[in-house]
Design a protein around this motif. Sequence first.
Motif, PDB file in Angstrom:
ATOM      1  N   THR A 276      32.273  53.097  38.997  1.00  0.00           N
ATOM      2  CA  THR A 276      31.883  53.426  37.621  1.00  0.00           C
ATOM      3  C   THR A 276      30.629  52.710  37.143  1.00  0.00           C
ATOM      4  OG1 THR A 276      33.256  51.673  36.656  1.00  0.00           O
ATOM      5  CG2 THR A 276      34.309  53.809  37.030  1.00  0.00           C
ATOM      6  N   ASP A 277      30.373  51.497  37.627  1.00  0.00           N
ATOM      7  CA  ASP A 277      29.284  50.683  37.077  1.00  0.00           C
ATOM      8  C   ASP A 277      27.957  50.969  37.777  1.00  0.00           C
ATOM      9  OD1 ASP A 277      31.326  49.641  35.615  1.00  0.00           O
ATOM     10  OD2 ASP A 277      30.759  47.546  35.920  1.00  0.00           O
ATOM     11  N   LEU A 278      26.946  51.261  36.975  1.00  0.00           N
ATOM     12  CA  LEU A 278      25.615  51.560  37.499  1.00  0.00           C
ATOM     13  C   LEU A 278      24.727  50.322  37.456  1.00  0.00           C
ATOM     14  CD1 LEU A 278      24.979  54.998  35.743  1.00  0.00           C
ATOM     15  CD2 LEU A 278      25.582  54.623  38.140  1.00  0.00           C
ATOM     16  N   PHE A 279      23.805  50.243  38.398  1.00  0.00           N
ATOM     17  CA  PHE A 279      22.834  49.155  38.426  1.00  0.00           C
ATOM     18  C   PHE A 279      21.608  49.622  39.203  1.00  0.00           C
ATOM     19  CE2 PHE A 279      25.753  48.717  41.968  1.00  0.00           C
ATOM     20  CZ  PHE A 279      24.913  48.567  43.061  1.00  0.00           C
ATOM     21  N   GLU A 280      20.512  48.939  38.998  1.00  0.00           N
ATOM     22  CA  GLU A 280      19.315  49.210  39.792  1.00  0.00           C
ATOM     23  C   GLU A 280      19.476  48.502  41.139  1.00  0.00           C
ATOM     24  OE1 GLU A 280      15.653  49.844  36.749  1.00  0.00           O
ATOM     25  OE2 GLU A 280      16.526  47.829  36.754  1.00  0.00           O
ATOM     26  N   PRO A 281      19.324  49.231  42.243  1.00  0.00           N
ATOM     27  CA  PRO A 281      19.641  48.655  43.558  1.00  0.00           C
ATOM     28  C   PRO A 281      18.591  47.716  44.120  1.00  0.00           C
ATOM     29  CG  PRO A 281      18.961  50.933  43.794  1.00  0.00           C
ATOM     30  CD  PRO A 281      19.028  50.669  42.324  1.00  0.00           C
ATOM     31  N   GLY A 282      17.446  47.606  43.469  1.00  0.00           N
ATOM     32  CA  GLY A 282      16.454  46.629  43.889  1.00  0.00           C
ATOM     33  C   GLY A 282      15.988  46.814  45.324  1.00  0.00           C
ATOM     34  N   SER A 283      15.756  45.690  45.996  1.00  0.00           N
ATOM     35  CA  SER A 283      15.126  45.711  47.323  1.00  0.00           C
ATOM     36  C   SER A 283      15.966  46.378  48.406  1.00  0.00           C
ATOM     37  CB  SER A 283      14.784  44.284  47.751  1.00  0.00           C
ATOM     38  OG  SER A 283      13.769  43.748  46.926  1.00  0.00           O
ATOM     39  N   THR A 284      17.244  46.642  48.130  1.00  0.00           N
ATOM     40  CA  THR A 284      18.045  47.367  49.130  1.00  0.00           C
ATOM     41  C   THR A 284      17.481  48.764  49.369  1.00  0.00           C
ATOM     42  OG1 THR A 284      19.581  48.158  47.427  1.00  0.00           O
ATOM     43  CG2 THR A 284      20.156  46.103  48.555  1.00  0.00           C
ATOM     44  N   MET A 285      16.655  49.271  48.426  1.00  0.00           N
ATOM     45  CA  MET A 285      16.061  50.600  48.563  1.00  0.00           C
ATOM     46  C   MET A 285      14.802  50.600  49.431  1.00  0.00           C
ATOM     47  SD  MET A 285      17.867  52.949  47.054  1.00  0.00           S
ATOM     48  CE  MET A 285      19.218  52.069  47.852  1.00  0.00           C
ATOM     49  N   LYS A 286      14.316  49.430  49.792  1.00  0.00           N
ATOM     50  CA  LYS A 286      13.099  49.386  50.611  1.00  0.00           C
ATOM     51  C   LYS A 286      13.319  50.035  51.973  1.00  0.00           C
ATOM     52  CE  LYS A 286      11.162  45.396  48.226  1.00  0.00           C
ATOM     53  NZ  LYS A 286      10.943  43.942  48.205  1.00  0.00           N
ATOM     54  N   LYS A 472      20.009  44.459  54.207  1.00  0.00           N
ATOM     55  CA  LYS A 472      18.898  44.184  53.292  1.00  0.00           C
ATOM     56  C   LYS A 472      19.425  43.498  52.048  1.00  0.00           C
ATOM     57  CE  LYS A 472      14.648  44.229  52.041  1.00  0.00           C
ATOM     58  NZ  LYS A 472      14.930  42.985  51.266  1.00  0.00           N
ATOM     59  N   THR A 473      18.703  42.466  51.639  1.00  0.00           N
ATOM     60  CA  THR A 473      19.035  41.753  50.407  1.00  0.00           C
ATOM     61  C   THR A 473      18.458  42.484  49.201  1.00  0.00           C
ATOM     62  OG1 THR A 473      17.039  40.431  50.644  1.00  0.00           O
ATOM     63  CG2 THR A 473      19.069  39.518  51.562  1.00  0.00           C
ATOM     64  N   GLY A 474      18.978  42.145  48.034  1.00  0.00           N
ATOM     65  CA  GLY A 474      18.442  42.683  46.792  1.00  0.00           C
ATOM     66  C   GLY A 474      18.750  41.744  45.644  1.00  0.00           C
TER      67      GLY A 474
END
Length: 564
Positions: A276-286, A472-474
């Motif tokens: 349910t909880d949304l967040f910006e995935p940050g560097s995991t999207m690289k 990958k870290t984020g």
Amino acid sequence: MWRYYALLAILCLVVLTLMGRAVHLHIFEQSFLSHQGDVRSIRLERLDAHRGTISDRYGEPLAISAAVETIYANPTQVKLGDEEYAQLAAALGVNKRWLKRRLESNRDKQFVYLKRKAAPHEAQQALQLGFSGIYSRREYKRFYPAGEVASHIVGFSNIDEKGQEGIELAYDEWLTGREGKHRVLKNRAGQVIKDLGVVELAQSGNDISLSIDMRLQYLAYRELKAAVDIHRARAGSVVVLDIETGEVLAMVNQPSYNPNNRSNLNVSHLRNRAITDLFEPGSTMKLVTLASALESEKYALNSSVETSPGFLRLGGRSIRDHRDYGRLSLLEVIAKSSNVGTSKLALDLGPEALWDSFYALGLGQGTGIGFPGENIGQLPNPFNMQPVELAAMSYGYGLSTTALQLAQAYMVLGNGGLKPSLSLIKKESKEPVERVLPESVSNELLKAMRATVEKGGTGTRAQVPLYSVGGKTGTVHTVGRDGYNAEEYKALFAGVAPINDPKIATVVVIDAPAGAEYYGGEVAAPIFSRVVDGAMRILSVEPDKFSQLMHVNKVESSLAGGRG
């Protein structure tokens, strides 16, 4: 004298009339009278059917229905004094004043509950008092053996056995049984004096076997709870997926709740945050940006990108790296988590190509898992995207996702580009699998994941003894009412294991760690390491770091020899 005979004749006539009527009723109206008697003394009562059992993939029960007794009264028949009220209240374990008020305020009713879903011995104690108007009947009560460990998946049902959360709600119709009926004979007081048999059998609800492996669920829950406590975090989630089948092997959240005792329940703890909880995935999207670059065939892992002087100006904003890394290969861009390098790739690829890669991996859309309250996240519009927005998207800002969606994306990256459908229900057979990424690209991405956890990468604390892993870290700022919170972060790690032949994809999300450490490589990566280490052993995956294994064996052999 004639009066005597007249009276005698009248009496004889009355007797003959009554006898005639009796003979008429007995011979000609027997069936009618018998039916009317039955209507007034024979009743159809319901037979409750218990809900189906919910279990894990190996049959470990997660939700079962236990037989209990519901105690009720017919207030019109109840005549109790103070001492008798006290005895009944003690037997039921309720307050005497409440009991007396409940019965006396409902004197005009013929049915009122005194205690729902009581233990059988409580009902027996109440009925043994012998008070008129007090009855009980068999019902079922839901019990959750795994308690808070599986509560966000299993959910719970209400007192009437209707699903309210989780699987209990999503599959309520499937789990619900069908009531039966039986015929009973009652006396004038409404007490059952004889059971005349079953008219219609009760049908139990259907069982459900979840994809969850409770061994992994307990492991993930223990590690997450400990980490949230140590880092004084607000919340956290861990998701473990079977890479080949798409089955959810573990899904845990903090804070949690005990479904067996909801008397002091905090409503915010009900959320299955992984869904349910949304967040910006940050560097995991690289890694997704890298996948798009490799798929375009314009780049290879050894292609280089200039990141000097360590920042990039776009639309009046600066995109920065931790320091000036100079010229980096694409492998190094991922290992060192260069925002500048990733942004330059995205600007060259264009918004549509990047958006297509994100969407193909399941971002910005539902997972199809069928869980109540699932959020689908959001991807920015590629046809109205400014360069700075495109750059931000490349390193995981300006979009939103859930922990489950992030795990799904990494499942595809580690599965040769194949995307099996996600499921919380155990899959009994193989199903067609969609390919969304070339296998050659997936193999290159595994190399980039491995580089992230090796020396010089940002995720070295994700390493697992005896097993090679990658990911990958984020680290992203949390979003508040007025925008980004400058001093509050989410720590992320997403990865697969073992890297040479991935079996599981695992995502760790820690919300707002309050200690000195807050980076994904410091907070989330160690949790990934411990969960994956335990999971590999539980799943009997053969170690692939043979040099370490040989070293361990030598140490054990020397210790054994020393004892001799």
